[in-house]
Design a protein around this motif. Structure first.
Motif, PDB file in Angstrom:
ATOM      1  N   TYR A 245     131.107  11.928  53.899  1.00 44.27           N
ATOM      2  CA  TYR A 245     131.983  10.952  54.539  1.00 44.27           C
ATOM      3  C   TYR A 245     133.303  10.820  53.769  1.00 44.27           C
ATOM      4  O   TYR A 245     134.382  10.720  54.371  1.00 44.27           O
ATOM      5  CB  TYR A 245     131.287   9.594  54.635  1.00 44.27           C
ATOM      6  CG  TYR A 245     129.924   9.637  55.296  1.00 44.27           C
ATOM      7  CD1 TYR A 245     129.638  10.588  56.280  1.00 44.27           C
ATOM      8  CD2 TYR A 245     128.909   8.738  54.947  1.00 44.27           C
ATOM      9  CE1 TYR A 245     128.384  10.641  56.886  1.00 44.27           C
ATOM     10  CE2 TYR A 245     127.658   8.782  55.550  1.00 44.27           C
ATOM     11  CZ  TYR A 245     127.401   9.748  56.507  1.00 44.27           C
ATOM     12  OH  TYR A 245     126.163   9.802  57.101  1.00 44.27           O
TER      13      TYR A 245
ATOM     14  N   GLU B 182     135.519  13.710  54.589  1.00 50.28           N
ATOM     15  CA  GLU B 182     136.174  13.554  55.886  1.00 50.28           C
ATOM     16  C   GLU B 182     137.461  12.731  55.765  1.00 50.28           C
ATOM     17  O   GLU B 182     138.499  13.073  56.329  1.00 50.28           O
ATOM     18  CB  GLU B 182     135.226  12.879  56.882  1.00 50.28           C
ATOM     19  CG  GLU B 182     134.094  13.754  57.376  1.00 50.28           C
ATOM     20  CD  GLU B 182     134.548  14.793  58.372  1.00 50.28           C
ATOM     21  OE1 GLU B 182     135.602  14.599  59.010  1.00 50.28           O
ATOM     22  OE2 GLU B 182     133.864  15.824  58.498  1.00 50.28           O
TER      23      GLU B 182
ATOM     24  N   MET C  28     133.227   4.836  57.642  1.00 48.23           N
ATOM     25  CA  MET C  28     134.021   6.035  57.886  1.00 48.23           C
ATOM     26  C   MET C  28     134.454   6.126  59.344  1.00 48.23           C
ATOM     27  O   MET C  28     135.616   6.412  59.655  1.00 48.23           O
ATOM     28  CB  MET C  28     133.231   7.291  57.507  1.00 48.23           C
ATOM     29  CG  MET C  28     134.005   8.587  57.742  1.00 48.23           C
ATOM     30  SD  MET C  28     132.947  10.047  57.933  1.00 48.23           S
ATOM     31  CE  MET C  28     132.203   9.737  59.553  1.00 48.23           C
ATOM     32  N   GLU C  29     133.512   5.877  60.244  1.00 44.27           N
ATOM     33  CA  GLU C  29     133.815   5.961  61.678  1.00 44.27           C
ATOM     34  C   GLU C  29     134.871   4.941  62.078  1.00 44.27           C
ATOM     35  O   GLU C  29     135.775   5.245  62.867  1.00 44.27           O
ATOM     36  CB  GLU C  29     132.536   5.759  62.492  1.00 44.27           C
ATOM     37  CG  GLU C  29     131.563   6.929  62.372  1.00 44.27           C
ATOM     38  CD  GLU C  29     130.243   6.667  63.079  1.00 44.27           C
ATOM     39  OE1 GLU C  29     129.528   7.648  63.371  1.00 44.27           O
ATOM     40  OE2 GLU C  29     129.925   5.479  63.336  1.00 44.27           O
TER      41      GLU C  29
ATOM     42  N   LEU D 231     128.587   5.498  56.715  1.00 37.72           N
ATOM     43  CA  LEU D 231     128.910   6.188  57.970  1.00 37.72           C
ATOM     44  C   LEU D 231     129.693   5.274  58.898  1.00 37.72           C
ATOM     45  O   LEU D 231     130.687   5.691  59.512  1.00 37.72           O
ATOM     46  CB  LEU D 231     127.620   6.660  58.646  1.00 37.72           C
ATOM     47  CG  LEU D 231     127.771   7.282  60.036  1.00 37.72           C
ATOM     48  CD1 LEU D 231     128.646   8.526  59.969  1.00 37.72           C
ATOM     49  CD2 LEU D 231     126.392   7.618  60.613  1.00 37.72           C
TER      50      LEU D 231
END
Length: 361
Positions: free
Chosen positions: A257, A260, A292-293, A289
């Motif tokens: 993550y 990214e 990050m999203e 997660l």
């Protein structure tokens, strides 16, 4: 060549059964020089293996002209297996190897290789001009011959013949790190960065290689490799801190993550350090997660809004051009007069600057 030497050569041809292997006897004898004469007279490898005879290497004029003819024939004759024989013969006849200072040692290392794959890797490096002419060749060959695995030997080979690595200040240290890698995967990651020109030319290369070599897991090593070779990251102010955060990630997923975000539009955001810190501090993979999203979604929305704004600005500019081009000169003069009148604000002596004389808003 005198008659005594001729008799000795004929005796050698009979001893090793080489007479029938000569395609043109007249041409072969007439082309023999002093070195070739001495080499075949001094040939002493008996009993000789069928593979060596099959290759007709012993009567090859180019090979006979080698300073290493006698020693090389012994090494080839004692080789175990067809692959080893082929490798040694290729090096024994390679012009770049023969002209260099490393030929004898390279042949010895190949003949004593621990495996077919390591022998193959050594053979490839022993023929590459860039490696042969570098200060690193001897040590690189030694590292490959002592490789902990066939896989690591292959990554060492790749870096040992890589032009960018050979011409950088990092080559020796990079080779050492690869040879001491904790796993084949980490060796692969180190090798990838060691061949990357962007990384080699950056100020971060040495520290990035150390972080990868000390990675807590194969996945974290892979993430670090990705960032270490990413042009956008390498040229940002956040690269070093991002690499450290990823190296200390609590889990493989969190490392993914962070990776990214480290190559996203967050790099251009004033909140990048905050974004990375939030994900790194997450208590669980699930929380990381979700963070990050959310971050990537907001960045995408901001990017879309920016694009819309740019499109609107362009559209407005085009509309002004259309309006301007559709006006008559009389209409344009009227607009200029009204602009000037508004600027003067009732003062008939007020000087009107040039930029006021426009019909465009």
């Amino acid at each position: 060549m005198n008659i005594t030497q001729l008799e000795k050569i004929i005796k050698q041809l009979e001893k090793y059964g080489l007479s029938d292997a000569i395609e043109d006897v007249e041409k072969w004898f007439s082309n023999l020089n002093d070195k070739q004469v001495n080499n075949i007279i001094n040939l002493d490898v008996y009993p000789i293996k069928d593979l060596l005879l099959h290759e007709r290497i012993l009567i090859d004029l180019n090979f006979l002209n080698s300073d290493y003819y006698v020693e090389d024939t012994k090494l080839v004759n004692n080789a175990n297996g067809y692959d080893f024989v082929q490798l040694l013969i290729n090096i024994a006849k390679n012009e770049d190897s023969l002209k260099g200072e490393h030929h004898a040692k390279d042949m010895e290392l190949i003949s004593n290789a621990k495996s077919d794959k390591i022998a193959q890797c050594l053979g490839e490096v022993a023929k590459v001009f860039d490696s042969l002419g570098s200060e690193y060749h001897k040590n690189d060959m030694k590292l490959i011959s002592n490789a902990k695995s066939d896989v690591i030997a292959q990554y060492l080979r790749d870096v040992a013949i890589d032009f960018y690595s050979l011409n950088s200040e990092h080559h020796a240290k990079d080779m050492e790190l690869i040879s001491n890698a904790k796993s084949d995967n980490i060796a692969q990651c180190l090798g990838g960065v060691a061949e990357d020109s962007a990384s080699l030319n950056s100020e971060h290369h040495a520290k990035d290689m150390e972080l990868i070599s000390n990675a807590k897991s194969n996945n974290i090593a892979s993430c670090l490799r990705y960032i270490a070779t990413n042009f956008k990251s390498l040229n940002s102010e956040h690269h070093r801190k991002d690499m450290k955060l990823i190296s200390k990630a609590k889990s493989d997923n969190i490392a993914d993550y962070l990776c990214e975000i480290a190559i996203s539009d967050s790099l251009q955001s004033d909140l990048h350090r905050y974004h990375m810190g939030m994900v790194a501090s997450a208590k669980t993979d699930e929380e990381a997660l979700k963070l990050m999203e959310d971050i990537l979604e907001k960045l995408e929305t901001q990017q879309e809004m920016k694009l819309v704004s740019e499109v609107n600005d362009k559209k407005q500019a085009e509309e002004l051009v259309v309006i301007a081009t559709s006006l008559t000169n009389k209409e344009k003069i009227d607009i200029i007069y009204n602009n000037a009148k508004n600027y003067a604000d009732g003062d008939p002596k007020k000087e009107i600057p040039a930029e006021v004389f426009t019909y465009k808003n």
